[in-house]
Design a protein around this motif. Sequence first.
Motif, mmCIF file in Angstrom:
data_model
loop_
_atom_site.group_PDB
_atom_site.id
_atom_site.type_symbol
_atom_site.label_atom_id
_atom_site.label_comp_id
_atom_site.label_asym_id
_atom_site.label_seq_id
_atom_site.Cartn_x
_atom_site.Cartn_y
_atom_site.Cartn_z
ATOM 1 N N LEU A 102 0.815 -1.210 0.000
ATOM 2 C CA LEU A 102 0.000 0.000 0.000
ATOM 3 C C LEU A 102 0.857 1.272 0.000
ATOM 4 O O LEU A 102 0.332 2.353 0.070
ATOM 5 C CB LEU A 102 -0.947 0.009 1.199
ATOM 6 N N THR A 103 2.160 1.109 -0.095
ATOM 7 C CA THR A 103 3.021 2.289 -0.145
ATOM 8 C C THR A 103 2.695 3.110 -1.390
ATOM 9 O O THR A 103 2.633 2.587 -2.490
ATOM 10 C CB THR A 103 4.504 1.876 -0.182
ATOM 11 N N CYS A 104 2.481 4.393 -1.168
ATOM 12 C CA CYS A 104 2.116 5.265 -2.290
ATOM 13 C C CYS A 104 3.379 5.811 -2.950
ATOM 14 O O CYS A 104 4.246 6.358 -2.280
ATOM 15 C CB CYS A 104 1.259 6.418 -1.776
ATOM 16 N N SER A 139 3.616 11.867 -3.711
ATOM 17 C CA SER A 139 3.416 12.680 -2.509
ATOM 18 C C SER A 139 2.029 13.313 -2.500
ATOM 19 O O SER A 139 1.573 13.823 -1.473
ATOM 20 C CB SER A 139 4.483 13.776 -2.430
ATOM 21 N N VAL A 165 -2.002 12.807 -4.397
ATOM 22 C CA VAL A 165 -2.883 12.039 -5.274
ATOM 23 C C VAL A 165 -4.233 12.738 -5.363
ATOM 24 O O VAL A 165 -4.841 13.070 -4.334
ATOM 25 C CB VAL A 165 -3.086 10.598 -4.767
ATOM 26 N N VAL A 204 -6.945 1.800 0.996
ATOM 27 C CA VAL A 204 -5.900 2.575 0.318
ATOM 28 C C VAL A 204 -5.893 4.009 0.836
ATOM 29 O O VAL A 204 -4.845 4.570 1.172
ATOM 30 C CB VAL A 204 -6.116 2.560 -1.213
ATOM 31 N N TRP A 207 -2.724 5.644 2.805
ATOM 32 C CA TRP A 207 -1.976 6.751 2.197
ATOM 33 C C TRP A 207 -2.114 8.015 3.035
ATOM 34 O O TRP A 207 -1.163 8.786 3.158
ATOM 35 C CB TRP A 207 -2.452 6.976 0.761
ATOM 36 N N SER A 208 -3.281 8.227 3.593
ATOM 37 C CA SER A 208 -3.453 9.381 4.468
ATOM 38 C C SER A 208 -2.538 9.269 5.682
ATOM 39 O O SER A 208 -1.851 10.223 6.062
ATOM 40 C CB SER A 208 -4.924 9.473 4.901
ATOM 41 N N ALA A 231 0.163 7.767 5.843
ATOM 42 C CA ALA A 231 1.549 7.929 5.398
ATOM 43 C C ALA A 231 1.872 9.379 5.026
ATOM 44 O O ALA A 231 3.003 9.691 4.655
ATOM 45 C CB ALA A 231 1.816 7.025 4.202
ATOM 46 N N VAL A 245 0.399 11.236 2.577
ATOM 47 C CA VAL A 245 0.156 11.605 1.183
ATOM 48 C C VAL A 245 -0.942 12.667 1.156
ATOM 49 O O VAL A 245 -1.996 12.496 1.780
ATOM 50 C CB VAL A 245 -0.278 10.377 0.355
ATOM 51 N N MET A 264 -4.022 14.362 -0.341
ATOM 52 C CA MET A 264 -5.028 13.849 -1.268
ATOM 53 C C MET A 264 -6.182 14.831 -1.432
ATOM 54 O O MET A 264 -6.578 15.528 -0.502
ATOM 55 C CB MET A 264 -5.549 12.496 -0.791
ATOM 56 N N TRP A 306 -9.583 12.379 5.176
ATOM 57 C CA TRP A 306 -8.588 11.844 4.223
ATOM 58 C C TRP A 306 -8.256 12.831 3.113
ATOM 59 O O TRP A 306 -7.253 12.658 2.422
ATOM 60 C CB TRP A 306 -9.102 10.537 3.605
#
Length: 147
Positions: free
Chosen positions: A2-4, A7, A9, A32, A36-37, A39, A41, A43, A66
């Motif tokens: 699940l690593t995005c 930086s 999306v 997902v 990602w949130s 991590a 990222v 969005m 998110w």
Amino acid sequence: MLTCPWSCVVWDLDGTLLERGSPTPVDGVEAVLAAWSEAGVEMAVATSASTALARRVVDELGWSAWFSHVAGTGPGVVGKDEVLVEALLGLGRVLPDGAVGAAMIGDAPADVAAARRHGLTAVGVTWSGTPADVLGGADLIWSSPPS
Ligand SMILES: [Mg+2]
């Protein structure tokens, strides 16, 4: 898994995060978004629906945390191209530099075209029935959410 890789999306809503024509989330997308949130990222949503409707849908799904920005159509903002620019601006990303490290994920040729026009990585998704060949300009084609 699940690593995005990005930086930032920007997600289309109907047919991408939601089953086409329905307020039901696509199986697997919430995991997902959560990962990602978590991590870090950045969005946003970029949808052809009105901004008011899109924000209500995202809020009712409990997804607001998110997304730093939910962009839809409205006065002066028509078409996926313009909505994508709005979504990036809402994240504090001004083009062209704002496209660096960013991807747009969507199920329509217009999503792919907007991503490419503005320099984002274009991810086309086929899980709502869009044939891969009409998303031919995409950098990546996903047949299911990453897991
Ligand atoms: Mg769509």
